[in-house]
Design a protein around this motif. Structure first.
Motif, short mmCIF file in Angstrom:
data_model
loop_
_atom_site.label_atom_id
_atom_site.label_comp_id
_atom_site.label_asym_id
_atom_site.label_seq_id
_atom_site.Cartn_x
_atom_site.Cartn_y
_atom_site.Cartn_z
N GLN A 1 0.84 -1.19 0.00
CA GLN A 1 0.00 0.00 0.00
C GLN A 1 0.88 1.25 0.00
N PRO A 2 0.56 2.25 -0.84
CA PRO A 2 1.39 3.46 -0.88
C PRO A 2 1.29 4.25 0.42
N ARG A 3 2.06 5.32 0.48
CA ARG A 3 2.03 6.16 1.68
C ARG A 3 0.59 6.47 2.05
N SER A 4 0.25 6.22 3.34
CA SER A 4 -1.12 6.40 3.80
C SER A 4 -1.13 7.13 5.13
N TYR A 5 -2.21 7.88 5.35
CA TYR A 5 -2.35 8.67 6.57
C TYR A 5 -3.60 8.19 7.30
N GLY A 6 -3.47 7.98 8.62
CA GLY A 6 -4.59 7.44 9.37
C GLY A 6 -4.83 8.16 10.68
N LEU A 7 -6.07 8.05 11.15
CA LEU A 7 -6.49 8.60 12.43
C LEU A 7 -7.34 7.54 13.12
N SER A 8 -7.08 7.29 14.41
CA SER A 8 -7.88 6.33 15.16
C SER A 8 -8.25 6.90 16.52
N VAL A 9 -9.45 6.54 16.99
CA VAL A 9 -9.94 6.94 18.31
C VAL A 9 -10.47 5.68 18.99
N THR A 10 -10.01 5.44 20.21
CA THR A 10 -10.41 4.24 20.96
C THR A 10 -10.80 4.64 22.37
N LYS A 11 -11.87 4.04 22.87
CA LYS A 11 -12.29 4.22 24.25
C LYS A 11 -12.37 2.85 24.92
N ARG A 12 -11.64 2.68 26.02
CA ARG A 12 -11.69 1.44 26.80
C ARG A 12 -12.35 1.71 28.14
#
Length: 707
Positions: free
Chosen positions: A695-706
């Motif tokens: 996969q080419p250069r990729s930008y990600g954002l994640s939000v998690t609540k435990r």
């Protein structure tokens, strides 16, 4: 991919993880064999999204195939093709073998890929595991251990993430899990579910389509745990998962120039190559402490259906189909699907902890029925099927019964010896019906008599372990493994059966923690004698299986981690494997000394992790990871049916940073930072070099609540 490609053991002390590699709970450092264990918290922290990411976490684990959703697993170079007859690396879910052991149910080519969101841990066992886990664990075992329902507290997690691939599409994921007691200390339930869409990043200029390799998967799991008495525990579970891929992750390469036929991210095929997999698993697990002895009984039923589709236009048989159509056929496809229904029952008794002698005895039964539907289809200019030129309908059945035993004895407080045996009795039945206008041309038309085969196999393991201290062990291990043989498709000039392949593995290793647990090292050297190796051939593009004489694989695997200052963790792993044929295989035009396909001589990764207090209860973190994989052959040098293609060495760099507070985590990540056109795996069976591209250069954002 939604994940970094880093090392484990940064915030975890891997040696202290409790594992069940030997079907009993013990520290990873105490297991006399090479393994990598990654707990669920670490999987979440690393953003692991599937099997592809695990390849960077375990030394010696590589993949072969043409897409992220379905790739052959390889350990210690024990492979013969990206389209293996059956698995050389076993996959188990909570100890239950997943997928088919039959050579014509795609068990090796499309192993189960479990979404890791609700896992307690993953264990990767290197080296044959035939004594405790049976057939098709020649190279090792990938064990998924799911989280158990809690009987005392409510907990769970919710996560959302998104990513965008440069020049490609966007993806997103949603995941949730909750566990709660139904009756305190007596009953509890755990529910989890996910939806995951991976972005496409390959186009198809022939069809005028964008992002054709996008993937989506969804599924869930429900588990009910009952503890009617202090000594009795019962867990009932149901799990379902669906994977869909519009087209594979591969780009056609030119054999003469080693360059893409059309463009670096242009599939340039006259049709799509979709993949689908549906998996259902229902299980019951009982543990009963009888006082000094524990009885464990496990029953399961599963259904797995995998369907693949390849462009077939450039193969000799595909071109014959085009000619057969008299101008009405524009191209050819090879769709095939396999459906397996499998029942597994295992019962075992094990000694309690304490005392110098530990033992385990058990009985195993599996009963599976599969159906393979493989076709060569001619399609018209509108891409719609116009001719079922050749149809193979192949029902198969496999029955296996086994008895096994394993024991260890501590001669003193430092020296322990161990060993195990497994006797397996298996029976297979294979029938075949061939139809379509190409069948009489090939001389293989009609319903052929059922073929039966049976095998009695004895596998062994033996080990000796010397405890240097409470935090260090030296060990030596010898073990054997096998993979069932079976019948071939009826093809002109091809032997009707192929034999089981077998190996003996010899290894020595050292595991240690140092600096008060701030550092660890794990190193193993191995030598494998691999006999009657199963190899994949191609007749006009149709696959068949044959046996070579022997091969040897030898190498070294190492991993180490160290925390030089508070908050900073460094880790590295590396694997060297030299796997080559000991004799020529004329049927595949393979020469003595040639390397086995798909395995690099060297692969490794380096990871750095830093955490610090950012004030007001906020903790910040940053991670950087480098993964390297060396050159790998796809086939054999002189092969004319599956021409050789040497995949180039590649390096991938990933970054991840974020903050945590009050059970919330927000993270940003960049994968493939330098936008490397990395060649990950591939095949040349279907008339061109189909090479899977990272996969080419990729930008990600994640939000998690435990909670």
């Amino acid at each position: 991919m939604l994940a970094l490609l880093p090392m484990p053991a940064l915030a975890q002390d891997e040696s202290e993880i409790v594992v069940t590699a030997q079907k009993r709970a013990e520290r990873a450092i105490d297991v006399p064999g090479a393994l990598t264990a990654i707990d669920g918290d670490r999987l979440a922290a690393l953003g692991v999204a599937g099997t592809q990411d695990l390849a960077a976490l375990a030394p010696g684990l590589t993949l072969a195939g043409t897409n992220r959703a379905a790739s052959t697993l390889i350990l210690r170079g024990i492979t013969t093709s990206s389209m293996a007859a059956s698995a050389s690396v076993g996959v188990v879910v909570d100890g239950i073998p997943a997928g088919s052991s039959s050579s014509f149910a795609l068990g090796g080519a499309v192993p189960l890929d479990i979404n890791p969101f609700d896992l307690e841990r993953v264990e990767v066992l290197r080296g044959p595991q035939g004594t405790l886990y049976g057939a098709s664990t020649l190279g090792g075992l990938l064990s998924y251990v799911t989280k158990a329902p809690s009987l005392t507290a409510t907990d769970g997690a919710v996560g959302l993430s998104t990513q965008v691939a440069e020049g490609g599409g966007w993806g997103f994921a949603a995941r949730a899990a909750v566990s709660t007691p139904l009756a305190p200390d007596v009953a509890g339930i755990r529910l989890s579910g996910f939806y995951d869409r991976l972005p496409g990043y390959l186009d198809n200029s022939v069809l005028g389509a964008k992002n054709v390799n996008r993937n989506n998967s969804y599924g869930g799991r429900a588990a009910l745990r009952l503890k009617p008495a202090e000594t009795l525990s019962v867990t009932l579970a149901a799990q379902a998962q669906v994977l869909n891929r519009r087209s594979n992750d591969a780009v056609p390469y030119d054999f003469a120039t080693d360059r893409p036929v059309a463009g670096e991210r242009d599939q340039a095929l006259p049709n799509f190559e979709p993949y689908h997999q549906r998996f259902r698993l229902f299980s019951a697990h009982v543990d009963w402490d009888l006082g000094g002895v524990t009885l464990t009984a496990q029953s399961s039923w599963q259904r797995i259906r995998s369907a693949n589709n390849y462009d077939y236009s450039l193969t000799p048989l595909g071109m014959g189909v085009i000619g057969l159509g008299g101008g009405a056929i524009a191209g050819a496809r090879l769709p095939f699907s396999a459906t397996t229904h499998k029942f597994v029952q295992e019962v075992r008794l094990s000694s309690s902890e304490g005392g110098p002698l530990r033992w385990l005895i058990g009985a195993f039964h599996t009963d599976e029925d599969s159906f393979l539907d493989q076709r060569v289809i001619g399609y018209g200019a509108d891409l719609k099927p116009a001719l079922d030129a050749l149809v193979f309908a192949v029902p198969t059945s496999l029955r296996e019964d086994a008895l096994f035993a394993n024991l260890s004895y501590a001669l003193n407080d430092r020296l322990t010896i161990g060993g195990g045996l497994r006797y397996s009795d298996s029976h297979q039945r294979f029938a075949e019906t061939v139809s379509g206008p190409m069948a009489p041309v090939l001389g293989i038309e009609g319903a052929f008599p059922a073929v039966r085969s049976s095998e009695d196999v004895l596998t062994y393991s033996a080990s000796i372990q010397y405890r240097v201290g409470d935090a260090a062990n030296l060990y030596a291990r010898a073990a054997s493994g096998y993979r069932p043989g079976g019948p071939n498709l009826v093809l002109p000039g091809i032997a009707p059966r192929f034999k089981a392949d077998r190996l003996d593995n010899y290894e020595v290793g050292y595991k240690a923690r140092f600096a008060d647990g701030m550092g660890s090292i794990d190193i193993a050297a191995f030598y494998i004698d691999y006999r009657d190796i199963q190899l994949t051939g191609s007749l006009g593009g149709l696959l068949y299986f044959t046996n070579g004489k022997s091969a040897t694989s030898k190498g070294i695997e190492a991993s180490a981690s160290f925390a030089p200052t508070p908050g900073l963790s460094l880790a590295v792993n590396a694997a060297y494997a030299d796997a080559a044929l000991d004799a020529a295989v004329p049927e595949l035009e393979a020469r003595k000394g040639e390397r086995l396909p798909a395995t690099p001589r060297f692969a490794g990764s380096v990871n750095a992790d830093y955490r610090w207090a950012a004030g007001d209860g906020v903790e910040a973190f940053g991670r950087a990871a480098l993964r390297y994989i060396g050159r790998r052959p796809v086939s054999f040098d002189a092969s004319t049916t599956s021409p050789q293609f040497m995949m180039k060495a590649a390096a991938l760099v990933d970054l991840r940073a974020g903050i945590e507070q009050g059970g919330y985590e927000i993270a940003l990540q960049v994968t493939n930072l330098f936008d490397a056109q990395a060649q990950l795996y591939g095949t040349t069976t279907y008339g061109h070099a189909n090479i899977s591209i990272a996969q080419p250069r990729s930008y990600g954002l994640s939000v998690t609540k435990r909670f």
